[in-house]
Write a protein that holds these residues in place. Structure first.
Motif, PDB file in Angstrom:
ATOM      1  N   SER A   1      83.937  85.985  67.616  1.00 15.80           N
ATOM      2  CA  SER A   1      85.021  86.208  68.579  1.00 15.80           C
ATOM      3  C   SER A   1      86.404  86.002  67.972  1.00 15.80           C
ATOM      4  O   SER A   1      87.406  86.406  68.554  1.00 15.80           O
ATOM      5  N   ASN A   2      86.460  85.397  66.775  1.00 14.03           N
ATOM      6  CA  ASN A   2      87.726  85.199  66.077  1.00 14.03           C
ATOM      7  C   ASN A   2      87.961  86.206  64.960  1.00 14.03           C
ATOM      8  O   ASN A   2      88.894  86.062  64.182  1.00 14.03           O
ATOM      9  N   GLY A   3      87.085  87.209  64.845  1.00  9.18           N
ATOM     10  CA  GLY A   3      87.285  88.272  63.866  1.00  9.18           C
ATOM     11  C   GLY A   3      86.760  87.978  62.479  1.00  9.18           C
ATOM     12  O   GLY A   3      87.086  88.688  61.533  1.00  9.18           O
ATOM     13  N   LYS A   4      85.911  86.984  62.339  1.00 10.13           N
ATOM     14  CA  LYS A   4      85.329  86.640  61.038  1.00 10.13           C
ATOM     15  C   LYS A   4      84.000  87.381  60.869  1.00 10.13           C
ATOM     16  O   LYS A   4      83.181  87.419  61.788  1.00 10.13           O
ATOM     17  N   ILE A   5      83.793  87.961  59.682  1.00 11.29           N
ATOM     18  CA  ILE A   5      82.549  88.684  59.411  1.00 11.29           C
ATOM     19  C   ILE A   5      81.385  87.703  59.361  1.00 11.29           C
ATOM     20  O   ILE A   5      81.395  86.733  58.611  1.00 11.29           O
ATOM     21  N   ILE A   6      80.374  87.990  60.175  1.00 11.73           N
ATOM     22  CA  ILE A   6      79.180  87.142  60.274  1.00 11.73           C
ATOM     23  C   ILE A   6      77.970  87.807  59.622  1.00 11.73           C
ATOM     24  O   ILE A   6      77.128  87.149  59.031  1.00 11.73           O
ATOM     25  N   HIS A   7      77.888  89.133  59.749  1.00 13.69           N
ATOM     26  CA  HIS A   7      76.701  89.855  59.271  1.00 13.69           C
ATOM     27  C   HIS A   7      77.077  91.310  59.005  1.00 13.69           C
ATOM     28  O   HIS A   7      77.927  91.866  59.699  1.00 13.69           O
ATOM     29  N   GLN A   8      76.428  91.923  58.023  1.00 12.05           N
ATOM     30  CA  GLN A   8      76.597  93.352  57.783  1.00 12.05           C
ATOM     31  C   GLN A   8      75.233  94.002  57.611  1.00 12.05           C
ATOM     32  O   GLN A   8      74.357  93.467  56.931  1.00 12.05           O
ATOM     33  N   GLN A   9      75.080  95.150  58.248  1.00 11.42           N
ATOM     34  CA  GLN A   9      73.883  95.976  58.133  1.00 11.42           C
ATOM     35  C   GLN A   9      74.280  97.205  57.328  1.00 11.42           C
ATOM     36  O   GLN A   9      75.151  97.962  57.734  1.00 11.42           O
ATOM     37  N   THR A  10      73.661  97.379  56.173  1.00 16.85           N
ATOM     38  CA  THR A  10      74.040  98.465  55.267  1.00 16.85           C
ATOM     39  C   THR A  10      72.962  99.535  55.245  1.00 16.85           C
ATOM     40  O   THR A  10      71.771  99.234  55.164  1.00 16.85           O
ATOM     41  N   GLY A  11      73.400 100.791  55.307  1.00 12.24           N
ATOM     42  CA  GLY A  11      72.478 101.921  55.249  1.00 12.24           C
ATOM     43  C   GLY A  11      72.207 102.488  56.629  1.00 12.24           C
ATOM     44  O   GLY A  11      72.602 101.929  57.649  1.00 12.24           O
ATOM     45  N   LEU A  12      71.543 103.619  56.638  1.00 11.04           N
ATOM     46  CA  LEU A  12      71.220 104.307  57.876  1.00 11.04           C
ATOM     47  C   LEU A  12      69.772 104.036  58.282  1.00 11.04           C
ATOM     48  O   LEU A  12      68.916 103.788  57.435  1.00 11.04           O
ATOM     49  N   LYS A  13      69.524 104.087  59.580  1.00 10.75           N
ATOM     50  CA  LYS A  13      68.177 103.926  60.140  1.00 10.75           C
ATOM     51  C   LYS A  13      67.520 102.620  59.705  1.00 10.75           C
ATOM     52  O   LYS A  13      66.327 102.588  59.393  1.00 10.75           O
ATOM     53  N   GLN A  14      68.311 101.564  59.674  1.00 14.02           N
ATOM     54  CA  GLN A  14      67.780 100.248  59.310  1.00 14.02           C
ATOM     55  C   GLN A  14      67.227  99.546  60.553  1.00 14.02           C
ATOM     56  O   GLN A  14      67.650  99.829  61.677  1.00 14.02           O
ATOM     57  N   ASP A  15      66.319  98.610  60.344  1.00 12.05           N
ATOM     58  CA  ASP A  15      65.815  97.793  61.443  1.00 12.05           C
ATOM     59  C   ASP A  15      66.968  96.904  61.913  1.00 12.05           C
ATOM     60  O   ASP A  15      67.513  96.129  61.121  1.00 12.05           O
ATOM     61  N   PRO A  16      67.349  96.987  63.187  1.00 10.40           N
ATOM     62  CA  PRO A  16      68.505  96.229  63.663  1.00 10.40           C
ATOM     63  C   PRO A  16      68.203  94.782  64.064  1.00 10.40           C
ATOM     64  O   PRO A  16      69.083  94.098  64.592  1.00 10.40           O
ATOM     65  N   LYS A  17      67.001  94.319  63.805  1.00  9.43           N
ATOM     66  CA  LYS A  17      66.591  92.994  64.291  1.00  9.43           C
ATOM     67  C   LYS A  17      67.556  91.887  63.853  1.00  9.43           C
ATOM     68  O   LYS A  17      67.988  91.071  64.680  1.00  9.43           O
ATOM     69  N   GLU A  18      67.912  91.836  62.567  1.00 10.04           N
ATOM     70  CA  GLU A  18      68.818  90.784  62.086  1.00 10.04           C
ATOM     71  C   GLU A  18      70.201  90.908  62.718  1.00 10.04           C
ATOM     72  O   GLU A  18      70.836  89.904  63.033  1.00 10.04           O
ATOM     73  N   THR A  19      70.654  92.124  62.892  1.00 12.59           N
ATOM     74  CA  THR A  19      71.966  92.347  63.501  1.00 12.59           C
ATOM     75  C   THR A  19      71.955  91.865  64.950  1.00 12.59           C
ATOM     76  O   THR A  19      72.872  91.161  65.396  1.00 12.59           O
ATOM     77  N   ILE A  20      70.910  92.204  65.681  1.00  8.93           N
ATOM     78  CA  ILE A  20      70.783  91.761  67.075  1.00  8.93           C
ATOM     79  C   ILE A  20      70.691  90.239  67.140  1.00  8.93           C
ATOM     80  O   ILE A  20      71.356  89.604  67.967  1.00  8.93           O
ATOM     81  N   GLN A  21      69.899  89.656  66.243  1.00  5.29           N
ATOM     82  CA  GLN A  21      69.763  88.184  66.221  1.00  5.29           C
ATOM     83  C   GLN A  21      71.104  87.517  65.952  1.00  5.29           C
ATOM     84  O   GLN A  21      71.440  86.506  66.564  1.00  5.29           O
ATOM     85  N   SER A  22      71.898  88.081  65.032  1.00  5.79           N
ATOM     86  CA  SER A  22      73.195  87.476  64.728  1.00  5.79           C
ATOM     87  C   SER A  22      74.112  87.536  65.946  1.00  5.79           C
ATOM     88  O   SER A  22      74.859  86.594  66.220  1.00  5.79           O
ATOM     89  N   LEU A  23      74.046  88.622  66.697  1.00  7.78           N
ATOM     90  CA  LEU A  23      74.863  88.739  67.910  1.00  7.78           C
ATOM     91  C   LEU A  23      74.391  87.779  68.996  1.00  7.78           C
ATOM     92  O   LEU A  23      75.202  87.110  69.646  1.00  7.78           O
ATOM     93  N   LEU A  24      73.079  87.692  69.173  1.00 17.27           N
ATOM     94  CA  LEU A  24      72.561  86.764  70.181  1.00 17.27           C
ATOM     95  C   LEU A  24      72.889  85.323  69.813  1.00 17.27           C
ATOM     96  O   LEU A  24      73.183  84.506  70.691  1.00 17.27           O
ATOM     97  N   HIS A  25      72.849  85.025  68.524  1.00 13.94           N
ATOM     98  CA  HIS A  25      73.237  83.690  68.079  1.00 13.94           C
ATOM     99  C   HIS A  25      74.703  83.415  68.447  1.00 13.94           C
ATOM    100  O   HIS A  25      75.029  82.328  68.926  1.00 13.94           O
ATOM    101  N   LEU A  26      75.576  84.403  68.226  1.00 12.89           N
ATOM    102  CA  LEU A  26      76.980  84.249  68.605  1.00 12.89           C
ATOM    103  C   LEU A  26      77.138  84.052  70.101  1.00 12.89           C
ATOM    104  O   LEU A  26      78.030  83.348  70.554  1.00 12.89           O
ATOM    105  N   LEU A  27      76.269  84.693  70.865  1.00  8.63           N
ATOM    106  CA  LEU A  27      76.311  84.567  72.326  1.00  8.63           C
ATOM    107  C   LEU A  27      75.535  83.348  72.807  1.00  8.63           C
ATOM    108  O   LEU A  27      75.439  83.117  74.009  1.00  8.63           O
ATOM    109  N   ASN A  28      74.940  82.609  71.850  1.00 10.34           N
ATOM    110  CA  ASN A  28      74.119  81.427  72.166  1.00 10.34           C
ATOM    111  C   ASN A  28      72.951  81.770  73.087  1.00 10.34           C
ATOM    112  O   ASN A  28      72.655  81.057  74.020  1.00 10.34           O
ATOM    113  N   LYS A  29      72.318  82.886  72.807  1.00  6.64           N
ATOM    114  CA  LYS A  29      71.190  83.323  73.609  1.00  6.64           C
ATOM    115  C   LYS A  29      70.016  83.602  72.696  1.00  6.64           C
ATOM    116  O   LYS A  29      70.167  83.797  71.517  1.00  6.64           O
TER     117      LYS A  29
END
Length: 192
Positions: A162-190
């Motif tokens: 929420s402060n604009g700091k890079i937390i995670h990057q997903q590189t490439g196309l058609k990647q499994d988004p699981k880690e990206t989703i987990q990083s967002l849920l972690h930020l949302l504390n869910k």
């Protein structure tokens, strides 16, 4: 080498901006919100990147006339959006254009409609070539105008806190988004 020099210049500018009286509460030196460049969204409203502060963000750089990678990037972003389920409105999704000549607010709006993006939490933005270069350098996105209306570019989806700091990057196309989703849920504390 030129990209490294641009990135170092941008980081130095961000550190300088943060040390000035203009620092915003909670924004660290490595926040993209220290880039004080003007942007315009799909509704033709002027803004700065720091107007996105307060919520986690998922950002990617695209151009609307792209026929190949960019539609796949949007599909990848929509997989992330769908993976968040009811929490998706707690996250900002931002598409920043490489192509300020053709990606007018009208073109951005048309693109949003084509891909059925919910503009209550999706934003499409464009700016000057200099501002676009600065943002790309901070996000570690490389791109080049090929001169025939296309751009050669990295395919990176970036998660910011929420402060604009890079937390995670997903590189490439058609990647499994699981880690990206987990990083967002972690930020949302869910949890899933």
């Amino acid at each position: 080498m030129k990209t490294i020099l641009i990135a170092l210049t941008v980081i130095s500018q961000m550190a300088f901006a943060n040390s000035n009286a203009n620092s915003t509460k909670g924004i660290s030196q490595d926040s993209i919100y220290n880039l004080e460049t003007p942007w315009t969204n799909q509704d033709n409203k002027s803004m700065e990147l720091k107007s996105f502060s307060g919520k986690p963000m998922v950002i990617s750089m695209v151009y609307t006339s792209c026929q190949h990678a960019c539609p796949m990037t949007v599909a990848d972003l929509q997989k992330i959006e769908n993976g968040l389920k009811k929490n998706k409105k707690d996250v900002q999704f931002v598409l920043a254009s490489f192509d300020p000549k053709r990606d007018t607010p009208e073109a951005l709006n048309k693109f949003a409609k084509k891909f059925k993006l919910d503009l209550s939490y999706w934003s499409l933005i464009t700016s000057t070539p200099e501002a676009i270069r600065d943002l790309a350098a901070v996000l570690n996105v490389q791109y080049k105008d090929t001169g025939d209306g296309d751009f050669s570019h990295s395919n990176i989806i970036t998660v910011l806190d929420s402060n604009g700091k890079i937390i995670h990057q997903q590189t490439g196309l058609k990647q499994d988004p699981k880690e990206t989703i987990q990083s967002l849920l972690h930020l949302l504390n869910k949890k899933i």
